[in-house]
Design an enzyme around this catalytic site. Structure first.
Site, mmCIF file in Angstrom:
data_model
loop_
_atom_site.group_PDB
_atom_site.id
_atom_site.type_symbol
_atom_site.label_atom_id
_atom_site.label_comp_id
_atom_site.label_asym_id
_atom_site.label_seq_id
_atom_site.Cartn_x
_atom_site.Cartn_y
_atom_site.Cartn_z
ATOM 1 N N ASP A 1 0.842 -1.194 0.000
ATOM 2 C CA ASP A 1 0.000 0.000 0.000
ATOM 3 C C ASP A 1 0.881 1.250 0.000
ATOM 4 O O ASP A 1 1.715 1.439 0.889
ATOM 5 C CB ASP A 1 -0.879 -0.049 1.252
ATOM 6 C CG ASP A 1 -1.798 1.156 1.336
ATOM 7 O OD1 ASP A 1 -1.890 1.921 0.353
ATOM 8 O OD2 ASP A 1 -2.441 1.322 2.391
ATOM 9 N N ASP B 1 0.518 7.856 -9.465
ATOM 10 C CA ASP B 1 -0.215 7.382 -10.644
ATOM 11 C C ASP B 1 -1.283 6.421 -10.154
ATOM 12 O O ASP B 1 -1.107 5.208 -10.163
ATOM 13 C CB ASP B 1 0.769 6.684 -11.588
ATOM 14 C CG ASP B 1 0.059 6.084 -12.780
ATOM 15 O OD1 ASP B 1 -1.085 6.480 -13.067
ATOM 16 O OD2 ASP B 1 0.657 5.193 -13.421
ATOM 17 N N SER B 2 -2.379 6.988 -9.682
ATOM 18 C CA SER B 2 -3.358 6.145 -8.994
ATOM 19 C C SER B 2 -4.590 5.938 -9.862
ATOM 20 O O SER B 2 -4.828 6.654 -10.829
ATOM 21 C CB SER B 2 -3.778 6.810 -7.689
ATOM 22 O OG SER B 2 -4.664 7.864 -7.959
ATOM 23 N N SER B 3 -5.371 4.944 -9.475
ATOM 24 C CA SER B 3 -6.687 4.781 -10.066
ATOM 25 C C SER B 3 -7.646 5.744 -9.357
ATOM 26 O O SER B 3 -7.234 6.552 -8.519
ATOM 27 C CB SER B 3 -7.122 3.314 -9.969
ATOM 28 O OG SER B 3 -6.494 2.667 -8.875
ATOM 29 N N TYR C 1 -10.068 8.268 -21.471
ATOM 30 C CA TYR C 1 -10.486 8.537 -20.086
ATOM 31 C C TYR C 1 -11.837 9.230 -20.107
ATOM 32 O O TYR C 1 -12.143 9.952 -21.067
ATOM 33 C CB TYR C 1 -9.458 9.416 -19.366
ATOM 34 C CG TYR C 1 -8.246 8.656 -18.857
ATOM 35 C CD1 TYR C 1 -8.268 7.276 -18.745
ATOM 36 C CD2 TYR C 1 -7.090 9.320 -18.497
ATOM 37 C CE1 TYR C 1 -7.164 6.588 -18.293
ATOM 38 C CE2 TYR C 1 -5.979 8.632 -18.042
ATOM 39 C CZ TYR C 1 -6.027 7.256 -17.947
ATOM 40 O OH TYR C 1 -4.939 6.564 -17.502
HETATM 41 N N1 SAM Z 1 -0.627 4.301 -15.576
HETATM 42 C C1 SAM Z 1 -1.999 4.196 -15.882
HETATM 43 C C2 SAM Z 1 -2.356 4.985 -17.135
HETATM 44 O O1 SAM Z 1 -1.618 4.968 -18.096
HETATM 45 O O2 SAM Z 1 -3.381 5.588 -17.171
HETATM 46 C C3 SAM Z 1 -2.993 4.545 -14.830
HETATM 47 C C4 SAM Z 1 -3.381 3.846 -13.653
HETATM 48 S S1 SAM Z 1 -2.384 2.733 -12.750
HETATM 49 C C5 SAM Z 1 -2.623 1.191 -13.510
HETATM 50 C C6 SAM Z 1 -3.108 2.833 -11.161
HETATM 51 C C7 SAM Z 1 -2.569 1.836 -10.186
HETATM 52 O O3 SAM Z 1 -2.700 2.304 -8.848
HETATM 53 C C8 SAM Z 1 -3.268 0.491 -10.238
HETATM 54 O O4 SAM Z 1 -2.386 -0.461 -10.710
HETATM 55 C C9 SAM Z 1 -3.689 0.246 -8.780
HETATM 56 O O5 SAM Z 1 -3.550 -1.115 -8.399
HETATM 57 C C10 SAM Z 1 -2.739 1.144 -8.033
HETATM 58 N N2 SAM Z 1 -3.166 1.503 -6.681
HETATM 59 C C11 SAM Z 1 -4.405 1.782 -6.254
HETATM 60 N N3 SAM Z 1 -4.413 2.035 -4.933
HETATM 61 C C12 SAM Z 1 -3.136 1.929 -4.492
HETATM 62 C C13 SAM Z 1 -2.497 2.088 -3.238
HETATM 63 N N4 SAM Z 1 -3.203 2.410 -2.139
HETATM 64 N N5 SAM Z 1 -1.150 1.915 -3.159
HETATM 65 C C14 SAM Z 1 -0.437 1.591 -4.253
HETATM 66 N N6 SAM Z 1 -0.991 1.422 -5.484
HETATM 67 C C15 SAM Z 1 -2.321 1.593 -5.611
#
Ligand code: SAM
EC number: 2.5.1.16
Length: 306
Positions: A154, A173-175, A242
């Site tokens: 996390d 870079d979060s969701s 998006y």
């Molecule tokens: N890079 C991507 C793009 O091109 O749009 C965007 C999103 S990226 C895949 C977002 C990541 O954040 C996901 O893989 C998700 O698992 C991660 N994530 C979400 N919550 C998190 C947290 N609390 N700590 C670490 N990673 C997290």
């Protein structure tokens, strides 16, 4: 080889058969759709549903909990901007932290900077990393850089425990703030970010869409103005897949040497060996860097009021 299940995913739409439709309470009343050629992977991790499909016009698509994270065709717009907006705004970034970003695209972009000596990444979901390595090799190529240290866990807890003043730049870079990323949009997380940055260090966080999420943006801006004593700015870019076709970033600096985000101090040297091996930039340039901070009047009014 990853094993996924072979059933028809729920998010293959019953709205338009054979198309993926992105339906979420975060953008009520609208659903962007892409035609599906083939579902390549679907699985359920400890944290979320993970799916990859081949679309007919945007290449392969990565979907988490029914929400598009990236497509091969337009990922450059997001990854290049979220990375180079902060890293080109300070001279010689050396230590960089990426929170989330498990696909590796931000790592690929950070690794273009030859000044960078150390890159930590903390992604919560190992399945995202594995799926990206298997299905998106041109994105996951970021993991091949020897400066990268991957931590699965996390990001909130990771940064809380990070020693004070460690990083020149932190990229979040979060969701979206529904699911595991919720805390990445909250005040205690921003406090940890500020603490983990050196004086005059910079953060860039994914900060949603001015068309859909002004209320979320208002909250983030208000928190950041309290916490970051350097500068606080909002920038945006276009990413067709998006929701609403745009995405924004919050760019802040801590107290210390001043950072003027609107005027980049670094360029990415086309001849540098680190950069060369990544191929040319597709989206970012110094003009678009400066332009990204120009806001439409309705957004400017809210963001500057905070
Ligand atoms: N890079 C991507 C793009 O091109 O749009 C965007 C999103 S990226 C895949 C977002 C990541 O954040 C996901 O893989 C998700 O698992 C991660 N994530 C979400 N919550 C998190 C947290 N609390 N700590 C670490 N990673 C997290």
């Amino acid at each position: 080889e990853l094993e996924g299940n072979k059933e028809q995913p729920d998010c293959i739409s019953s709205v338009i058969p054979g198309w993926f439709s992105e339906i979420s309470p975060m953008w009520p009343g609208e659903a962007h759709s892409l035609k599906v050629e083939k579902v390549l992977f679907q699985g359920k991790s400890e944290y979320q549903n993970v799916m990859v499909f081949q679309s007919s016009t945007y290449g392969k698509v990565l979907v988490l909990d029914g929400v598009i994270q990236l497509t091969e065709r337009d990922e450059c717009a997001y990854q290049e901007m979220i990375t180079h907006l902060p890293l080109c705004s300070i001279p010689n970034p050396k230590k960089v932290m990426v929170i989330g970003g498990g696909d590796g695209g931000v790592l690929r972009e950070v690794s273009r900077h030859s000044s960078v000596e150390h890159i930590d990444i903390c992604e919560i979901d190992k399945m995202v990393v594995d799926v990206s390595k298997q299905y998106f090799p041109e994105v996951a190529v970021g993991y091949e850089d020897p400066r990268v240290n991957l931590h699965i866990g996390d990001g909130v807890a990771y940064l809380k425990a990070a020693p004070e003043g460690t990083y020149d730049a932190i990229i979040v870079d979060s969701s979206d703030p529904i699911g595991p990323a919720q805390e990445l949009f909250e005040k205690p997380f921003f406090e940890s970010v500020a603490k983990a940055l050196r004086p005059g260090g910079v953060v860039c966080t994914q900060a949603e869409s001015i068309w859909l999420h002004m209320h979320i943006i208002e909250d983030i801006v208000a928190n950041c103005r309290q916490i970051f004593k350097g500068s606080v700015n909002y920038a945006w870019t276009t990413v067709p897949t998006y929701p609403s076709g745009v995405i924004g970033f919050m760019l802040c600096s801590t107290e210390g040497p001043p950072v003027d985000f609107k005027h980049p101090v670094n360029s990415i040297d086309a001849n540098d060996s680190h950069n060369k091996s990544r191929g040319p930039l597709k989206f970012y340039n110094p003009e678009i860097h400066t332009a990204a901070f120009c806001l439409p009047s309705f957004a400017k009014k809210v963001i500057e009021r905070k």
